[in-house]
Design an enzyme around this catalytic site. Structure first.
Site, mmCIF file in Angstrom:
data_model
loop_
_atom_site.group_PDB
_atom_site.id
_atom_site.type_symbol
_atom_site.label_atom_id
_atom_site.label_comp_id
_atom_site.label_asym_id
_atom_site.label_seq_id
_atom_site.Cartn_x
_atom_site.Cartn_y
_atom_site.Cartn_z
ATOM 1 N N ILE A 122 0.819 -1.222 0.000
ATOM 2 C CA ILE A 122 0.000 0.000 0.000
ATOM 3 C C ILE A 122 0.861 1.284 0.000
ATOM 4 O O ILE A 122 0.419 2.319 -0.491
ATOM 5 C CB ILE A 122 -0.982 -0.026 1.210
ATOM 6 N N GLY A 143 3.644 -4.573 11.022
ATOM 7 C CA GLY A 143 2.732 -4.743 9.896
ATOM 8 C C GLY A 143 2.677 -3.543 8.970
ATOM 9 O O GLY A 143 3.687 -2.893 8.697
ATOM 10 N N ASP A 163 1.357 -0.689 9.487
ATOM 11 C CA ASP A 163 1.652 0.528 10.253
ATOM 12 C C ASP A 163 3.159 0.837 10.198
ATOM 13 O O ASP A 163 3.578 1.966 9.889
ATOM 14 C CB ASP A 163 1.195 0.297 11.703
ATOM 15 N N THR A 197 -6.651 -7.823 10.139
ATOM 16 C CA THR A 197 -6.462 -9.240 9.764
ATOM 17 C C THR A 197 -5.042 -9.757 9.948
ATOM 18 O O THR A 197 -4.749 -10.899 9.607
ATOM 19 C CB THR A 197 -6.876 -9.494 8.294
ATOM 20 N N GLY A 198 -4.158 -8.911 10.479
ATOM 21 C CA GLY A 198 -2.783 -9.344 10.738
ATOM 22 C C GLY A 198 -2.607 -9.619 12.220
ATOM 23 O O GLY A 198 -3.195 -10.558 12.778
ATOM 24 N N TYR A 247 -3.902 -8.296 14.719
ATOM 25 C CA TYR A 247 -5.134 -8.259 15.519
ATOM 26 C C TYR A 247 -6.022 -9.492 15.339
ATOM 27 O O TYR A 247 -7.028 -9.636 16.034
ATOM 28 C CB TYR A 247 -5.915 -6.970 15.244
#
Ligand code: AR6
Length: 167
Positions: free
Chosen positions: A11, A32, A34, A118-119, A121
């Site tokens: 992304i 991730g 972030d 979905t990672g 978390y």
């Protein structure tokens, strides 16, 4: 349906008005997507985030994109998956809707979402994709802006899952 696109990859590479970050409540970075966004944007992003004072789960905040090709970053905090009975679907849905509302307020036309929660978390990918696609479709029914949403799939599982929902 022509307002929804599927992109495979990272992304942080996208030239769009805004990319969405799957952040945590501190908004001070993490792993991730972030971590990837903060690395690509540079330290000015962290400085701006410090001034925001965090963000509750399900809400969103906007910053500039700094060194990213995207003009803005919309930081949203997804729910941690606890089995599905802790309001996870409503909170995840709220992430998509609050991000879209911010984009609309700023008159942003293209916004790219990762598969929030979905990672790390642990939200089941199939269930999360269903919430994501449904929230975006519903928003589009009532709003003309943003013009386009891009779902960014970073892992092979999500490519398969999103493709089946968008067919
Ligand atoms: N581009 C697009 N998608 C990505 C990228 C990338 N560069 N990297 C990972 N993904 P995660 P969460 C996908 O764990 O579950 C952080 O530490 C990944 O394959 O990034 O919401 C935050 O600070 C997955 O499908 O976010 C929080 O503490 C999706 O992005 C916590 O993780 C989300 O995975 C948030 O956890």
């Amino acid at each position: 349906m022509d307002r929804i696109e599927l992109v495979i990859g990272d992304i942080t590479m996208l030239h769009v008005d805004a990319i969405v970050n799957a952040a945590n409540r501190t908004l001070l970075g993490g792993g991730g997507v972030d971590g990837a966004i903060h690395r690509a944007a540079g330290t000015s992003l962290l400085e701006e985030c410090r001034g925001l004072g965090g963000c509750p789960t399900g809400e969103a905040r906007i910053t500039k994109g700094y060194h990213l090709p995207a003009k803005y970053v919309i930081h949203t905090v997804g729910p941690v998956w606890h089995g599905g009975n802790q309001n996870e679907p409503a909170l995840l849905r709220a992430c998509y809707l609050s991000s879209l509302r911010l984009a609309e307020e700023k008159r942003l036309q293209t916004i790219a979402f990762p598969a929030i929660s979905t990672g790390v978390y642990g939200y089941p990918k199939e269930k999360a994709a269903q919430v994501a696609v449904q929230a975006v479709k519903e928003f589009f029914e009532a709003h003309t802006e943003p013009e386009k949403v891009i779902f960014v799939c970073y892992d092979e599982d999500n490519v398969q899952i999103y493709s089946s929902y968008l067919d």
